[in-house]
Design a protein around this motif. Structure first.
Motif, PDB file in Angstrom:
ATOM      1  N   ALA A  37     -12.520  11.234   4.457  1.00 24.36           N
ATOM      2  CA  ALA A  37     -11.420  10.362   4.891  1.00 24.36           C
ATOM      3  C   ALA A  37     -11.099  10.561   6.366  1.00 24.36           C
ATOM      4  N   GLY A  38     -11.183  11.784   6.836  1.00 25.37           N
ATOM      5  CA  GLY A  38     -10.820  12.059   8.221  1.00 25.37           C
ATOM      6  C   GLY A  38     -11.833  11.552   9.228  1.00 25.37           C
ATOM      7  N   PHE A  39     -13.106  11.598   8.864  1.00 28.74           N
ATOM      8  CA  PHE A  39     -14.152  11.211   9.802  1.00 28.74           C
ATOM      9  C   PHE A  39     -14.874   9.936   9.393  1.00 28.74           C
ATOM     10  N   SER A  40     -14.250   9.176   8.528  1.00 25.96           N
ATOM     11  CA  SER A  40     -14.874   7.955   8.040  1.00 25.96           C
ATOM     12  C   SER A  40     -14.938   6.903   9.146  1.00 25.96           C
ATOM     13  N   HIS A  41     -16.052   6.206   9.188  1.00 29.08           N
ATOM     14  CA  HIS A  41     -16.182   5.102  10.138  1.00 29.08           C
ATOM     15  C   HIS A  41     -15.611   3.813   9.552  1.00 29.08           C
ATOM     16  N   ILE A  42     -15.244   3.879   8.271  1.00 31.86           N
ATOM     17  CA  ILE A  42     -14.592   2.729   7.636  1.00 31.86           C
ATOM     18  C   ILE A  42     -13.122   2.795   8.045  1.00 31.86           C
ATOM     19  N   GLU A  43     -12.686   1.836   8.817  1.00 35.24           N
ATOM     20  CA  GLU A  43     -11.349   1.885   9.417  1.00 35.24           C
ATOM     21  C   GLU A  43     -10.241   1.947   8.368  1.00 35.24           C
ATOM     22  N   ALA A  44     -10.381   1.210   7.281  1.00 37.95           N
ATOM     23  CA  ALA A  44      -9.331   1.186   6.252  1.00 37.95           C
ATOM     24  C   ALA A  44      -9.162   2.560   5.611  1.00 37.95           C
ATOM     25  N   VAL A  45     -10.267   3.266   5.361  1.00 35.44           N
ATOM     26  CA  VAL A  45     -10.187   4.605   4.756  1.00 35.44           C
ATOM     27  C   VAL A  45      -9.548   5.574   5.732  1.00 35.44           C
ATOM     28  N   HIS A  46      -9.993   5.542   6.974  1.00 34.79           N
ATOM     29  CA  HIS A  46      -9.436   6.454   7.977  1.00 34.79           C
ATOM     30  C   HIS A  46      -7.944   6.204   8.192  1.00 34.79           C
ATOM     31  N   ALA A  48      -5.786   4.831   6.124  1.00 38.51           N
ATOM     32  CA  ALA A  48      -5.017   5.220   4.933  1.00 38.51           C
ATOM     33  C   ALA A  48      -4.783   6.726   4.922  1.00 38.51           C
ATOM     34  N   ALA A  49      -5.808   7.491   5.253  1.00 41.70           N
ATOM     35  CA  ALA A  49      -5.650   8.949   5.313  1.00 41.70           C
ATOM     36  C   ALA A  49      -4.707   9.337   6.438  1.00 41.70           C
ATOM     37  N   HIS A  50      -4.812   8.659   7.567  1.00 45.57           N
ATOM     38  CA  HIS A  50      -3.958   8.945   8.721  1.00 45.57           C
ATOM     39  C   HIS A  50      -2.497   8.667   8.385  1.00 45.57           C
ATOM     40  N   ASP A  51      -2.218   7.532   7.764  1.00 44.56           N
ATOM     41  CA  ASP A  51      -0.845   7.189   7.396  1.00 44.56           C
ATOM     42  C   ASP A  51      -0.297   8.137   6.346  1.00 44.56           C
ATOM     43  N   THR A  52      -1.146   8.582   5.431  1.00 47.99           N
ATOM     44  CA  THR A  52      -0.709   9.532   4.406  1.00 47.99           C
ATOM     45  C   THR A  52      -0.336  10.860   5.043  1.00 47.99           C
ATOM     46  N   ARG A  53      -1.110  11.308   6.004  1.00 48.70           N
ATOM     47  CA  ARG A  53      -0.773  12.559   6.696  1.00 48.70           C
ATOM     48  C   ARG A  53       0.572  12.429   7.401  1.00 48.70           C
ATOM     49  N   HIS A  54       0.818  11.310   8.053  1.00 44.90           N
ATOM     50  CA  HIS A  54       2.102  11.121   8.729  1.00 44.90           C
ATOM     51  C   HIS A  54       3.258  11.056   7.731  1.00 44.90           C
ATOM     52  N   SER A  55       3.060  10.399   6.605  1.00 49.18           N
ATOM     53  CA  SER A  55       4.151  10.282   5.631  1.00 49.18           C
ATOM     54  C   SER A  55       4.479  11.635   5.000  1.00 49.18           C
ATOM     55  N   ALA A  56       3.514  12.552   4.996  1.00 46.21           N
ATOM     56  CA  ALA A  56       3.756  13.898   4.461  1.00 46.21           C
ATOM     57  C   ALA A  56       4.211  14.862   5.552  1.00 46.21           C
ATOM     58  N   ALA A  57       4.511  14.345   6.735  1.00 46.04           N
ATOM     59  CA  ALA A  57       4.964  15.131   7.894  1.00 46.04           C
ATOM     60  C   ALA A  57       3.920  16.161   8.304  1.00 46.04           C
ATOM     61  N   PHE A  58       2.647  15.809   8.159  1.00 45.89           N
ATOM     62  CA  PHE A  58       1.548  16.672   8.555  1.00 45.89           C
ATOM     63  C   PHE A  58       1.041  16.216   9.914  1.00 45.89           C
TER      64      PHE A  58
END
Length: 61
Positions: A37-46, A48-58
């Motif tokens: 998820a972190g290094f995916s070249h698929i923009e939607a996957v990356h 989604a993981a990025h937004d999830t990290r922000h929502s968890a205050a990570f």
């Protein structure tokens, strides 16, 4: 008329090696998912993981 009910209790125990195998397997799977998820070249996957990290205050950047 009497009905006799018999119950069978099955006890399952897991050995330490089985628990360690499960824990190591789960850790490897989790690391692979995070890496994907972190290094995916698929923009939607990356994203989604990025937004999830922000929502968890990570912090990620």
């Amino acid at each position: 008329m009497s009905i006799i009910s018999s119950t069978s209790h099955t006890s399952t125990t897991t050995s330490l090696s089985q628990r360690l195998t499960a824990a190591i397997g789960a850790s490897i799977l989790g690391a692979c998912l995070v890496y994907f998820a972190g290094f995916s070249h698929i923009e939607a996957v990356h994203n989604a993981a990025h937004d999830t990290r922000h929502s968890a205050a990570f912090p990620c950047h």
